[in-house]
Design a protein around this motif. Sequence first.
Motif, PDB file in Angstrom:
ATOM      1  N   ARG A 475      -7.027 -52.529 -34.916  1.00 48.21           N
ATOM      2  CA  ARG A 475      -6.117 -53.560 -35.436  1.00 48.21           C
ATOM      3  C   ARG A 475      -5.528 -54.453 -34.331  1.00 48.21           C
ATOM      4  O   ARG A 475      -4.386 -54.877 -34.407  1.00 48.21           O
ATOM      5  CB  ARG A 475      -4.985 -52.926 -36.253  1.00 48.21           C
ATOM      6  CG  ARG A 475      -5.449 -52.046 -37.405  1.00 48.21           C
ATOM      7  CD  ARG A 475      -4.303 -51.550 -38.256  1.00 48.21           C
ATOM      8  NE  ARG A 475      -3.274 -50.891 -37.474  1.00 48.21           N
ATOM      9  CZ  ARG A 475      -3.353 -49.641 -37.029  1.00 48.21           C
ATOM     10  NH1 ARG A 475      -4.425 -48.920 -37.273  1.00 48.21           N
ATOM     11  NH2 ARG A 475      -2.360 -49.105 -36.335  1.00 48.21           N
ATOM     12  N   ASN A 536      -1.228 -56.857 -31.934  1.00 45.81           N
ATOM     13  CA  ASN A 536      -1.360 -55.892 -33.025  1.00 45.81           C
ATOM     14  C   ASN A 536      -1.163 -56.652 -34.335  1.00 45.81           C
ATOM     15  O   ASN A 536      -0.094 -57.222 -34.571  1.00 45.81           O
ATOM     16  CB  ASN A 536      -0.294 -54.800 -32.863  1.00 45.81           C
ATOM     17  CG  ASN A 536      -0.353 -53.748 -33.951  1.00 45.81           C
ATOM     18  OD1 ASN A 536      -0.837 -53.986 -35.048  1.00 45.81           O
ATOM     19  ND2 ASN A 536       0.186 -52.570 -33.658  1.00 45.81           N
ATOM     20  N   HIS A 537      -2.181 -56.671 -35.177  1.00 43.03           N
ATOM     21  CA  HIS A 537      -2.090 -57.494 -36.393  1.00 43.03           C
ATOM     22  C   HIS A 537      -1.715 -56.694 -37.641  1.00 43.03           C
ATOM     23  O   HIS A 537      -1.925 -57.166 -38.778  1.00 43.03           O
ATOM     24  CB  HIS A 537      -3.386 -58.266 -36.623  1.00 43.03           C
ATOM     25  CG  HIS A 537      -4.594 -57.425 -36.938  1.00 43.03           C
ATOM     26  ND1 HIS A 537      -4.805 -56.832 -38.155  1.00 43.03           N
ATOM     27  CD2 HIS A 537      -5.672 -57.116 -36.186  1.00 43.03           C
ATOM     28  CE1 HIS A 537      -5.962 -56.202 -38.152  1.00 43.03           C
ATOM     29  NE2 HIS A 537      -6.515 -56.345 -36.963  1.00 43.03           N
ATOM     30  N   SER A 538      -1.142 -55.513 -37.466  1.00 44.30           N
ATOM     31  CA  SER A 538      -0.691 -54.741 -38.625  1.00 44.30           C
ATOM     32  C   SER A 538       0.290 -55.571 -39.463  1.00 44.30           C
ATOM     33  O   SER A 538       1.243 -56.145 -38.933  1.00 44.30           O
ATOM     34  CB  SER A 538       0.004 -53.452 -38.168  1.00 44.30           C
ATOM     35  OG  SER A 538      -0.877 -52.632 -37.446  1.00 44.30           O
TER      36      SER A 538
END
Length: 614
Positions: A475, A536-538
């Motif tokens: 992610r 971080n693309h959460s």
Amino acid sequence: MRSAQTGCASESSKEMTERQERKKFEGIVVKSAVPKYRQDLLKWNGWGYKDSKFNVENDGDVKVWFTGDRYPIAGKFLPHFRDWVSETFNIDLANPPALPQEIPVEDRFPKPNVSREHLQEIYSLNISTSLKGIDRLVRAHGQTLNDIFTLRTGMFQRIPDVVLWPTSHEDVVRIVELANRLNLVVLVFGGGTAVSGAVECPVDEPRTIISLDTSQMNRILWVDKENLVACFESGIIGQDLERELREMGFTTGHEPDSYEFSSLGGWVATRASGMKKNIYGNIEDLLVHVKMVTAKGVLEKNCQVPRMSCGPDFNHVVLGSEGSLGVITEVILKIRPLPKCRKYGSIVFPSFEMGLKTMREVARRRCQPASIRLMDNEQFKFGLILKPDAGRFAALLDIFKKFYITKIKGYGFNTLCVMTLLFEGDEDEVKDQEKKVYGIAGQFGGFPAGETNGERGYMLTFVIAYLRDIALQYRIVAESFETSVPWDRALILCANVKRRVAEECRKRSIEHFLVSCRVTQTYDAGCVIYFYFGFNHSGIADPVSAHHDIESCARDEIVANGGSISHHHGVGKLRKKWYPETVSEVGVGLFMATKNELDPQNIFASNNLVKSKL
């Protein structure tokens, strides 16, 4: 008088024939590192070789390794990797990663958009052809973040309809003549390393798209040892070109980060630059002669002299054309004898500013080594995660080095930076360069940090590209972008771009990100800066669009601070919105006039640089 002229001409012709015989020989058939069916050896949805990747093992104790045997860190445990990823991106490598999709079955590929009549005409060329989905897919993309993310999560809207593998200049002429007659589109595919969207198919193109793969045009046609030039077919891959030349005792010295997989034709088409350009020059400095097949015919000069004063240099029409004007088929480059001495080095500085001042002074005195690169503090720390476990003694030595740098020298661990060096030439030349460069560095607080660190830093360049694959599994979306800038704007540009990226991340509630930079090349009037940005693309629905938007803001900041939209990656489709501002509307008109003259039917409809219209 007529007899005298005839005799003179005859003698000249004989001399020319003898010279040609001395230099030309049967073309060397090169065993390519990139096979015809790329997916057999290279990743179809990532960077590089299938057997080379960062691998996470979790048997109760998470360990990160680099697989294969192609790179110095292969097969070695990376003890600092997990903690750095956790601290920087808030990612725990112990959690199972998101697995990428497998190669799609044939039914999932878009159907080829080609009529039976046109297909029969294509087959009549007797040139190797494929309609297979996977062959078409791997030539539908380069190496942008969007390309690789799409391959791992979905499918492109448009891929080539037919793949053709010409094996000679004459094959290319026949393909282009056919495409021009039938009004088919030709997109040129070389090494597949483009990071500008250059090889992506325009989604609104209704015509049949041929992907012309140059990989089978990979011979060295001749080498002229007297004049130090050599002729190559455009599809030859960089590492293959250099391997064959080295066996003969020569080199071009052109070594871009992608040289393991990028092609000579791609270098010319994008105005490429290499890590050792200080000695050998950029691709435009190495280029003597180029042959390009256009819809109107073959564009080339009638002789191979070192310089001509006969109007605009049409080599520069081909350089940077990015597949929009024709197909580059043969290239003559300067070559040099292999250097007798090759030596690495490194220097530690108390701050990025002091390192940059050193680079400026080195450039001012024109004593640059083959390669001189400066990492900021973030990249210095990032480089430490790729340092393999070397045992207890090495660990104790590292502790001592850190103590010496921070306690005895007084450098802050969170501000220091490192410069890596590569010296090439005669032994006396190398010694002289070392003395000058280390002397200048000492004036700005730098001190030598050893050959081993320099060599390690240089070679890691070829490994860093593999990081994005493992990042996507956990992610993290990441990409690099580069610019060139005048010396007096370099420091402020770096600071402002980092600030702008941080601001844009905060606007989007992105908490865990990295933005770092390095200075990779120097000129009399400025330098080249590479930025690396990932997050971080959460919780973000469309991470690729978010990354693209932030990078666009960063590029706006680059332009506002006096930087270029690209130094060597090219424009492609990714950066074409800045192209008119860069070259002026008159410049766009001049390019379009050239495009319309050479390609009136727009069969090279890549839409690179500007959108072409019929």
